[in-house]
Scaffold this motif. Structure first.
Motif, PDB file in Angstrom:
ATOM      1  N   GLU A   1      -8.955   4.860  -1.209  1.00  0.00           N
ATOM      2  CA  GLU A   1      -8.879   5.774  -0.024  1.00  0.00           C
ATOM      3  C   GLU A   1      -7.870   6.912  -0.237  1.00  0.00           C
ATOM      4  N   LEU A   2      -7.401   7.019  -1.497  1.00  0.00           N
ATOM      5  CA  LEU A   2      -6.391   8.144  -1.804  1.00  0.00           C
ATOM      6  C   LEU A   2      -7.015   9.172  -2.717  1.00  0.00           C
TER       7      LEU A   2
ATOM      8  N   VAL B   1      -7.986   5.334  -8.332  1.00  0.00           N
ATOM      9  CA  VAL B   1      -8.064   6.104  -6.999  1.00  0.00           C
ATOM     10  C   VAL B   1      -9.542   6.672  -6.792  1.00  0.00           C
TER      11      VAL B   1
ATOM     12  N   THR C   1       0.368   2.996  -0.991  1.00  0.00           N
ATOM     13  CA  THR C   1      -0.800   2.216  -1.599  1.00  0.00           C
ATOM     14  C   THR C   1      -0.132   1.954  -3.168  1.00  0.00           C
ATOM     15  N   THR C   2      -0.991   1.051  -3.817  1.00  0.00           N
ATOM     16  CA  THR C   2      -0.431   0.588  -5.008  1.00  0.00           C
ATOM     17  C   THR C   2      -1.586   0.622  -6.028  1.00  0.00           C
ATOM     18  N   CYS C   3      -1.381   1.710  -7.071  1.00  0.00           N
ATOM     19  CA  CYS C   3      -2.647   1.940  -7.855  1.00  0.00           C
ATOM     20  C   CYS C   3      -2.302   0.961  -9.264  1.00  0.00           C
TER      21      CYS C   3
ATOM     22  N   HIS D   1       3.151   3.179  -7.682  1.00  0.00           N
ATOM     23  CA  HIS D   1       3.190   3.041  -6.052  1.00  0.00           C
ATOM     24  C   HIS D   1       3.369   4.554  -5.730  1.00  0.00           C
ATOM     25  N   TYR D   2       2.552   4.657  -4.817  1.00  0.00           N
ATOM     26  CA  TYR D   2       2.501   5.995  -4.035  1.00  0.00           C
ATOM     27  C   TYR D   2       3.455   5.964  -2.607  1.00  0.00           C
TER      28      TYR D   2
ATOM     29  N   ALA E   1      -1.127  -0.127   4.918  1.00  0.00           N
ATOM     30  CA  ALA E   1      -1.400   0.600   3.576  1.00  0.00           C
ATOM     31  C   ALA E   1      -2.873   0.865   3.254  1.00  0.00           C
ATOM     32  N   LEU E   2      -2.997   1.734   2.545  1.00  0.00           N
ATOM     33  CA  LEU E   2      -4.250   2.068   1.993  1.00  0.00           C
ATOM     34  C   LEU E   2      -4.897   1.348   1.006  1.00  0.00           C
ATOM     35  N   ARG E   3      -6.103   1.529   0.714  1.00  0.00           N
ATOM     36  CA  ARG E   3      -6.673   0.861  -0.577  1.00  0.00           C
ATOM     37  C   ARG E   3      -6.637   2.114  -1.410  1.00  0.00           C
ATOM     38  N   PRO E   4      -6.586   1.769  -2.941  1.00  0.00           N
ATOM     39  CA  PRO E   4      -6.330   2.949  -3.791  1.00  0.00           C
ATOM     40  C   PRO E   4      -7.591   3.923  -3.498  1.00  0.00           C
TER      41      PRO E   4
END
Ligand code: MYA
Length: 415
Positions: free
Chosen positions: A409-410, A373, A209-211, A393-394, A404-407
Motif C-alpha cells: 500500500e506504500l 513496496v 509499515t515495515t518492508c 521501517h517507514y 499500519a499499512l501493508r508494504p
C-alpha cells in the motif's frame, strides 16, 4: 528452502538484537516518547484520529536559536554547492554511515548522489546540517532534510524527508542524535512545515509499515565470494551462474532511456500510477525532471515508447548506491542498483523489470535490490530475487496512521 541472502545468524549479538527488536514495544525510548509520533502504548487505540498529532505554532513561537551542543562542537550549515564540503560529507558517510548487521558492507553514497539527493526543487540550504569540532573544524555528524509533497490518502501534506543521519563512530551513544533531530525539526518548522517522512533499519515508535529488501544476483560469483550471498543447497558455482544469466539486451520493443522531452508524459504516467497507494509523493514535472531524468551513476530511467502510436506506456527506474566491502582481499566495492519507481500500463511489470535487470547487468551492477513496496511482490520471486534479512521501517513525524499499512500500500521510495 535455504535462503542464500539470509545469514541464519545465530550469534549471541544477533539473538539479543532480534529479541530487543521484538520487545521494542515495551522498550523505553527516552527521546522518542517526547515526540509527536505514534507511540507504542497507543497501538490499537481507535479513539485517536488519523492525521496531524500536534497543531502548528505561530512561526514567532518557534525557537529562534539553535539547540545547544556539547561544548567542543558547533553547528555548521553544509554548502552542497561546494566541492570541498561535498567531499567532507562524502568521507564522513563513507566511514561512518549504515552497515549491515554483520559489518561486511557499508553504504558508500557517491558525492554526485548526495548532491542530487540534497538539491531537489525548492530545497533549503539550512536543512543540510553538520556538526563540527570547534577546534579542528572536522565534520563529525550530519543530518539532512529536503522538502516534498507527500499524499496520505486524500490529503497532500508538505513534509521534510529526513535522511543521512550520521554520527562519527567515536561519538556514538552520547545522545547527539536527539539534539540533531530536534535541530532539523526546528529548521523545518521555521519554513512552516510540520510533518516529516523517514526510514530506518531500527524499530522506533512507530512504523507506518515495515518492508523487506529482496536481492537479485547479477554477478553471483562475486556476491558469493564477498559473503553477500551463499551458494544455494545442492548448487555448484557454474549452475548458479547459469541460473542468473540474462539476455544481452532488453526484449521489449520501444524500450529506451528516458529523455528531457519525456518529462511531461512520465509525470502523467507516474501521477496516475501512484494515486492508487495510501502514501506516495505528489510529483510535478519539476520533481520528475529532478528525481527521474537519468543522471550518470546516480539514477537510471527507461520507458517504453509504443512503436506504433509513440505513446509512453511504461516506465522503470533504479538508483546507484554502491557499498564498501569491508575487509575482502579481492574486492572493495559492491555495485548495487535499487529499484525506484516503476509503472506498467501495457508491458507486463514482470517483463519490464526483466528488461531493467538486463540493462543493470549491462551497466556492470553486481546486484539489483528492491523493496516489497507497490506492486513489486508480483515480480520478485519469478525474477529470482531472494529475500534479504534487512528490514526497512517507514515513519511519519507528526502524522498518525492508526492502522499500519501493508508494504504494497506504500508508493514511496526514500533514498
Ligand atoms: S536512518 C540512517 C541512520 N544512520 C545510521 O544508521 C548510520 C550509522 N549510525 C549512526 O550514525 C548512529 O548510530 C545514529 C544514532 C546517528 C543513527 N533514526 O545519539 P544517540 C535514536 C531515528 O545516543 P547514536 C536516517 O538517516 C535512538 O532510538 N532515531 O545514538 C533517517 C535513541 O532514542 P530513544 C534514531 O547511536 C533518520 C537515540 O537516537 C536512529 O550515537 C531519521 C540515541 O541517540 C535513527 N536511525 O546515534 C531521524 N538511531 O532513546 C528522525 C537511533 O528515544 C527524523 N535513534 O530510543 C524525525 C523527523 C524530524 C523532522 C521533523 C520536521 C517536522
Amino acid at each position: 528452502e535455504a535462503n542464500p541472502f539470509s545469514n541464519d545468524d545465530s550469534s549471541l549479538e544477533s539473538i539479543v538484537r532480534r529479541f530487543q527488536d521484538s520487545m521494542s514495544s515495551v522498550k523505553r525510548h527516552k527521546f522518542w516518547e517526547t515526540q509527536p509520533v505514534g507511540q507504542f502504548k497507543d497501538v490499537g487505540d481507535t479513539s485517536l484520529p488519523d492525521g496531524s498529532i500536534e497543531l502548528p505554532t505561530p512561526l514567532s513561537e518557534v525557537k529562534q536559536e539553535p539547540y545547544n551542543l556539547p561544548s567542543p562542537y558547533e553547528w555548521t550549515t553544509c554548502d552542497m554547492d561546494s566541492e570541498e564540503t561535498c567531499t567532507e560529507v562524502y568521507i564522513l558517510l563513507k566511514k561512518n554511515y549504515v552497515e549491515d548487521d554483520e559489518k561486511l558492507f557499508r553504504f558508500n553514497y557517491s558525492k554526485e548522489f548526495v548532491r542530487w539527493a540534497l538539491r531537489p526543487p525548492g530545497y533549503y540550504k539550512s536543512w543540510h546540517i553538520g556538526v563540527q569540532a570547534k577546534a579542528s573544524k572536522k565534520l563529525v555528524a550530519f543530518i539532512t532534510g529536503v522538502p516534498a509533497r507527500i499524499r496520505v490518502r486524500n490529503e497532500i501534506v508538505k513534509m521534510a524527508e529526513i535522511n543521512f543521519l550520521c554520527v562519527h563512530k567515536k561519538l556514538r551513544s552520547k545522545r547527539l542524535a536527539p539534539v540533531m533531530i530536534k535541530e532539523v525539526t526546528r529548521r523545518v518548522h521555521l519554513e512552516n512545515i510540520w510533518q516529516a517522512a523517514y526510514t530506518a533499519g531500527v524499530v522506533l515508535p512507530t512504523p507506518i509499515t515495515t518492508c523487506q529488501y529482496w536481492h537479485r544476483s547479477l554477478n553471483p560469483k562475486k556476491l558469493i565470494e564477498v559473503g553477500f550471498s551463499r551458494l544455494g543447497a545442492r548448487m555448484t558455482m557454474s549452475r548458479t551462474i547459469k541460473l542468473y544469466k540474462l539476455p544481452d539486451s532488453p526484449v521489449t520493443p520501444g524500450f529506451r532511456k528516458m529523455e528531457l522531452r519525456d518529462v511531461s508524459a512520465v509525470t502523467r504516467l507516474l501521477r496516475y500510477y501512484l494515486s492508487q497507494f495510501v502514501v506516495s509523493p505528489d510529483f510535478d514535472e519539476n520533481d520528475v525532471q529532478h528525481w527521474l531524468l537519468p543522471t550518470e551513476d546516480v539514477v537510471d530511467s527507461y520507458l517504453v515508447e509504443s512503436p506504433e502510436t509513440h505513446d509512453i506506456t511504461d516506465f522503470c527506474s533504479f538508483y546507484t548506491l554502491p557499498s564498501s566491502i569491508l575487509g575482502n582481499q579481492n574486492y572493495s566495492i559492491l555495485k548495487a542498483a535499487y529499484s525506484y519507481y516503476n509503472v506498467s500500463t501495457k508491458t507486463p511489470l514482470l517483463q519490464l523489470m526483466n528488461d531493467a535487470l538486463i540493462v543493470a547487468k549491462r551497466k556492470d551492477f553486481d546486484v539489483f535490490n528492491a523493496l516489497d513496496v507497490m506492486h513489486n511482490e508480483s515480480f520478485l520471486k519469478e525474477l529470482k530475487f531472494g529475500p534479504g534479512d534487512g528490514q526497512l521501517h517507514y515513519y511519519l513525524y507528526n502524522y498518525r496512521i492508526r492502522n499500519a499499512l501493508r508494504p504494497s500500500e506504500l508508493g514511496l521510495v526514500l533514498l
